[in-house]
Design a protein around this motif. Structure first.
Motif, PDB file in Angstrom:
ATOM      1  N   HIS A 212       0.205 -14.753  -2.849  1.00  0.00           N
ATOM      2  CA  HIS A 212      -0.313 -14.077  -3.373  1.00  0.00           C
ATOM      3  C   HIS A 212       0.160 -12.567  -3.026  1.00  0.00           C
ATOM      4  CE1 HIS A 212      -2.659 -17.446  -4.369  1.00  0.00           C
ATOM      5  NE2 HIS A 212      -3.051 -17.105  -5.408  1.00  0.00           N
ATOM      6  N   ILE A 213       0.483 -11.713  -4.279  1.00  0.00           N
ATOM      7  CA  ILE A 213       0.944 -10.372  -3.947  1.00  0.00           C
ATOM      8  C   ILE A 213       0.301  -9.408  -4.808  1.00  0.00           C
ATOM      9  CG2 ILE A 213       3.035 -10.546  -5.190  1.00  0.00           C
ATOM     10  CD1 ILE A 213       4.543  -8.738  -2.978  1.00  0.00           C
ATOM     11  N   SER A 214      -0.098  -8.212  -4.492  1.00  0.00           N
ATOM     12  CA  SER A 214      -0.649  -7.150  -5.244  1.00  0.00           C
ATOM     13  C   SER A 214       0.043  -5.898  -4.644  1.00  0.00           C
ATOM     14  CB  SER A 214      -2.224  -7.101  -5.251  1.00  0.00           C
ATOM     15  OG  SER A 214      -2.341  -6.204  -6.407  1.00  0.00           O
ATOM     16  N   THR A 215      -0.399  -4.707  -5.409  1.00  0.00           N
ATOM     17  CA  THR A 215      -0.237  -3.435  -5.054  1.00  0.00           C
ATOM     18  C   THR A 215      -1.106  -2.434  -5.196  1.00  0.00           C
ATOM     19  OG1 THR A 215       1.445  -1.495  -5.257  1.00  0.00           O
ATOM     20  CG2 THR A 215       0.771  -2.773  -7.119  1.00  0.00           C
ATOM     21  N   THR A 216      -1.200  -1.450  -4.420  1.00  0.00           N
ATOM     22  CA  THR A 216      -2.335  -0.326  -4.640  1.00  0.00           C
ATOM     23  C   THR A 216      -1.529   1.063  -5.264  1.00  0.00           C
ATOM     24  OG1 THR A 216      -1.571   1.112  -2.734  1.00  0.00           O
ATOM     25  CG2 THR A 216      -3.270  -0.656  -2.083  1.00  0.00           C
ATOM     26  N   LEU A 217      -0.543   0.602  -5.727  1.00  0.00           N
ATOM     27  CA  LEU A 217       0.001   1.903  -6.525  1.00  0.00           C
ATOM     28  C   LEU A 217      -0.934   2.254  -7.842  1.00  0.00           C
ATOM     29  CD1 LEU A 217       3.921   1.058  -6.512  1.00  0.00           C
ATOM     30  CD2 LEU A 217       2.838   3.020  -6.064  1.00  0.00           C
ATOM     31  N   VAL A 218      -1.544   1.220  -8.393  1.00  0.00           N
ATOM     32  CA  VAL A 218      -2.043   1.159  -9.793  1.00  0.00           C
ATOM     33  C   VAL A 218      -3.753   1.861  -9.637  1.00  0.00           C
ATOM     34  CG1 VAL A 218      -0.795  -0.217 -11.219  1.00  0.00           C
ATOM     35  CG2 VAL A 218      -2.563  -1.188  -9.884  1.00  0.00           C
ATOM     36  N   VAL A 219      -3.971   2.205  -8.401  1.00  0.00           N
ATOM     37  CA  VAL A 219      -5.230   3.098  -8.242  1.00  0.00           C
ATOM     38  C   VAL A 219      -5.196   4.431  -8.870  1.00  0.00           C
ATOM     39  CG1 VAL A 219      -6.824   4.079  -6.750  1.00  0.00           C
ATOM     40  CG2 VAL A 219      -6.027   1.860  -6.218  1.00  0.00           C
ATOM     41  N   SER A 220      -4.118   4.996  -8.688  1.00  0.00           N
ATOM     42  CA  SER A 220      -3.837   6.339  -9.533  1.00  0.00           C
ATOM     43  C   SER A 220      -3.641   6.161 -10.719  1.00  0.00           C
ATOM     44  CB  SER A 220      -2.598   7.184  -8.675  1.00  0.00           C
ATOM     45  OG  SER A 220      -2.358   8.427  -9.350  1.00  0.00           O
ATOM     46  N   PRO A 221      -4.233   7.404 -11.386  1.00  0.00           N
ATOM     47  CA  PRO A 221      -4.026   7.198 -13.097  1.00  0.00           C
ATOM     48  C   PRO A 221      -2.660   7.867 -13.255  1.00  0.00           C
ATOM     49  CG  PRO A 221      -5.761   8.649 -12.188  1.00  0.00           C
ATOM     50  CD  PRO A 221      -5.441   8.110 -11.026  1.00  0.00           C
TER      51      PRO A 221
ATOM     52  N   ALA B 286       0.806  -1.443   0.102  1.00  0.00           N
ATOM     53  CA  ALA B 286      -0.093   0.040  -0.016  1.00  0.00           C
ATOM     54  C   ALA B 286       0.899   1.244   0.195  1.00  0.00           C
ATOM     55  CB  ALA B 286      -0.892   0.012   1.139  1.00  0.00           C
ATOM     56  N   CYS B 287       0.431   2.111  -0.980  1.00  0.00           N
ATOM     57  CA  CYS B 287       1.401   3.392  -1.169  1.00  0.00           C
ATOM     58  C   CYS B 287       0.559   4.427  -0.082  1.00  0.00           C
ATOM     59  CB  CYS B 287       1.259   4.009  -2.325  1.00  0.00           C
ATOM     60  SG  CYS B 287      -0.262   4.138  -2.869  1.00  0.00           S
ATOM     61  N   CYS B 288      -0.789   4.351   0.425  1.00  0.00           N
ATOM     62  CA  CYS B 288      -1.169   5.092   1.395  1.00  0.00           C
ATOM     63  C   CYS B 288      -2.608   4.560   1.628  1.00  0.00           C
ATOM     64  CB  CYS B 288      -1.509   6.707   0.683  1.00  0.00           C
ATOM     65  SG  CYS B 288      -2.646   6.853  -0.812  1.00  0.00           S
ATOM     66  N   GLY B 289      -3.405   5.560   2.708  1.00  0.00           N
ATOM     67  CA  GLY B 289      -4.537   4.997   2.842  1.00  0.00           C
ATOM     68  C   GLY B 289      -5.651   5.230   1.800  1.00  0.00           C
ATOM     69  N   PRO B 290      -5.805   6.487   1.173  1.00  0.00           N
ATOM     70  CA  PRO B 290      -6.936   6.396   0.236  1.00  0.00           C
ATOM     71  C   PRO B 290      -6.854   5.333  -0.829  1.00  0.00           C
ATOM     72  CG  PRO B 290      -6.117   8.624   0.871  1.00  0.00           C
ATOM     73  CD  PRO B 290      -5.345   7.807   1.802  1.00  0.00           C
ATOM     74  N   CYS B 291      -5.692   5.330  -1.383  1.00  0.00           N
ATOM     75  CA  CYS B 291      -5.610   4.136  -2.365  1.00  0.00           C
ATOM     76  C   CYS B 291      -5.688   2.996  -1.953  1.00  0.00           C
ATOM     77  CB  CYS B 291      -4.058   4.596  -3.027  1.00  0.00           C
ATOM     78  SG  CYS B 291      -3.896   6.012  -3.935  1.00  0.00           S
ATOM     79  N   SER B 292      -5.826   2.624  -0.733  1.00  0.00           N
ATOM     80  CA  SER B 292      -6.092   1.252  -0.226  1.00  0.00           C
ATOM     81  C   SER B 292      -7.588   0.840  -0.220  1.00  0.00           C
ATOM     82  CB  SER B 292      -5.518   0.934   1.002  1.00  0.00           C
ATOM     83  OG  SER B 292      -4.114   1.198   1.004  1.00  0.00           O
ATOM     84  N   LEU B 293      -8.453   1.809  -0.244  1.00  0.00           N
ATOM     85  CA  LEU B 293      -9.769   1.451  -0.184  1.00  0.00           C
ATOM     86  C   LEU B 293     -10.594   0.531  -1.084  1.00  0.00           C
ATOM     87  CD1 LEU B 293     -11.067   5.354   0.586  1.00  0.00           C
ATOM     88  CD2 LEU B 293     -10.672   3.464   2.285  1.00  0.00           C
ATOM     89  N   GLU B 294     -10.410   0.937  -2.538  1.00  0.00           N
ATOM     90  CA  GLU B 294     -10.920   0.096  -3.432  1.00  0.00           C
ATOM     91  C   GLU B 294     -10.343  -1.199  -3.623  1.00  0.00           C
ATOM     92  OE1 GLU B 294     -14.054   0.748  -4.857  1.00  0.00           O
ATOM     93  OE2 GLU B 294     -14.134   2.219  -2.994  1.00  0.00           O
ATOM     94  N   PRO B 295      -9.093  -1.317  -3.690  1.00  0.00           N
ATOM     95  CA  PRO B 295      -8.232  -2.502  -3.517  1.00  0.00           C
ATOM     96  C   PRO B 295      -8.871  -3.568  -2.502  1.00  0.00           C
ATOM     97  CG  PRO B 295      -6.597  -0.748  -4.132  1.00  0.00           C
ATOM     98  CD  PRO B 295      -8.107   0.024  -3.676  1.00  0.00           C
ATOM     99  N   VAL B 296      -8.678  -3.097  -1.240  1.00  0.00           N
ATOM    100  CA  VAL B 296      -9.053  -4.116  -0.133  1.00  0.00           C
ATOM    101  C   VAL B 296     -10.542  -4.563  -0.605  1.00  0.00           C
ATOM    102  CG1 VAL B 296      -9.572  -4.205   2.241  1.00  0.00           C
ATOM    103  CG2 VAL B 296      -7.564  -3.123   1.446  1.00  0.00           C
ATOM    104  N   LYS B 297     -11.402  -3.894  -0.921  1.00  0.00           N
ATOM    105  CA  LYS B 297     -12.839  -4.064  -1.096  1.00  0.00           C
ATOM    106  C   LYS B 297     -12.882  -5.029  -2.220  1.00  0.00           C
ATOM    107  CE  LYS B 297     -15.567  -0.566  -1.001  1.00  0.00           C
ATOM    108  NZ  LYS B 297     -15.985   0.754  -1.336  1.00  0.00           N
ATOM    109  N   LEU B 298     -12.352  -4.712  -3.374  1.00  0.00           N
ATOM    110  CA  LEU B 298     -12.350  -5.276  -4.669  1.00  0.00           C
ATOM    111  C   LEU B 298     -11.758  -6.948  -4.782  1.00  0.00           C
ATOM    112  CD1 LEU B 298     -11.791  -2.494  -7.098  1.00  0.00           C
ATOM    113  CD2 LEU B 298     -13.995  -3.907  -6.998  1.00  0.00           C
ATOM    114  N   LEU B 299     -10.570  -6.900  -3.940  1.00  0.00           N
ATOM    115  CA  LEU B 299      -9.911  -8.180  -3.670  1.00  0.00           C
ATOM    116  C   LEU B 299     -10.740  -9.008  -2.536  1.00  0.00           C
ATOM    117  CD1 LEU B 299      -6.361  -6.968  -3.358  1.00  0.00           C
ATOM    118  CD2 LEU B 299      -7.207  -8.248  -5.181  1.00  0.00           C
ATOM    119  N   ARG B 300     -11.278  -8.485  -1.732  1.00  0.00           N
ATOM    120  CA  ARG B 300     -12.112  -9.331  -0.749  1.00  0.00           C
ATOM    121  C   ARG B 300     -13.308  -9.787  -1.560  1.00  0.00           C
ATOM    122  NH1 ARG B 300     -12.042  -5.785   4.825  1.00  0.00           N
ATOM    123  NH2 ARG B 300     -10.377  -6.990   5.806  1.00  0.00           N
TER     124      ARG B 300
END
Length: 202
Positions: free
Chosen positions: A109-118, A8-22
């Motif tokens: 398994h591994i992922s990142t929130t970096l790609v939330v930001s355009p 995770a790069c920050c809190g705001p960018c974590s919101l949707e990935p956590v929700k979608l991955l779950r």
């Protein structure tokens, strides 16, 4: 649920990935490793924002991993304002540490929130994650989270989360400031042109 380590790069960018991955059947654990963030007070503010949300809202664990600032200065800083080269080096450093932690903690398994930001380099980040994951024997969970950026922006504002206006390093801070000034100047020019057009019609 399948355990997954989510850089995770920050809190705001974590919101949707956590929700979608779950929703996909993964249970994320967040890994914080961001030696690019300057100054240390900014690093702390972003981490505190992430932890508060993770504890009080998302109920997701956060691992604070290594943040080798000296390594960042060696690997990424010499690129300066060459954004492609700087960001690739930065991604590699952060995702390498995330992969190391994943292996150490038994994640597959591994992922990142970096790609939330355009504003991030989507293809470069995906290429680096896939390469590092393969080297560490991990499965990369690569998703295009960018379409959910507006939702993440709206929700983070509603939650009162701290939202930063640059990626993290001193170079991105300068680039963001220049872009804001250019946008402001363009708005001023557009308003002046509209006033002039109105005056001519009179």
């Amino acid at each position: 649920m399948t355990p997954l380590l989510l850089h995770a790069c920050c809190g705001p960018c974590s919101l949707e990935p956590v929700k979608l991955l779950r929703a996909e059947g993964f249970e994320p654990t967040i890994c914080w490793t961001n030696p690019n963030i300057q100054h240390v007070s900014e690093w702390r503010r972003r981490l505190d924002t992430l932890r508060t949300w993770a504890d009080e809202v998302a109920h997701v664990d956060v691992i604070v991993a290594g943040d080798d600032r000296a390594a960042w200065e060696v690997a990424a800083a010499p690129a300066g304002f060459d954004r492609e080269r700087r960001c690739r080096a930065c991604y590699a450093l952060r995702l390498e540490e995330s992969c190391r932690v994943a292996r150490e903690r038994g994640f597959e398994h591994i992922s990142t929130t970096l790609v939330v930001s355009p504003y991030q380099l989507f293809d470069a980040c995906g290429e680096i994650l896939r390469s590092l994951a393969a080297r560490h024997g991990l499965t990369p969970v690569w998703r295009d989270f960018r379409p959910y950026y507006p939702e993440a922006t709206r929700e983070s504002r509603e939650l009162g989360m701290y939202r930063q206006n640059y990626c993290g390093c001193r170079f991105s801070a300068a680039e963001a400031a220049i872009e804001r000034h250019e946008a402001r100047d363009e708005r001023k020019r557009a308003k002046a042109a509209a006033r002039d057009a109105g005056a001519r019609r009179l």
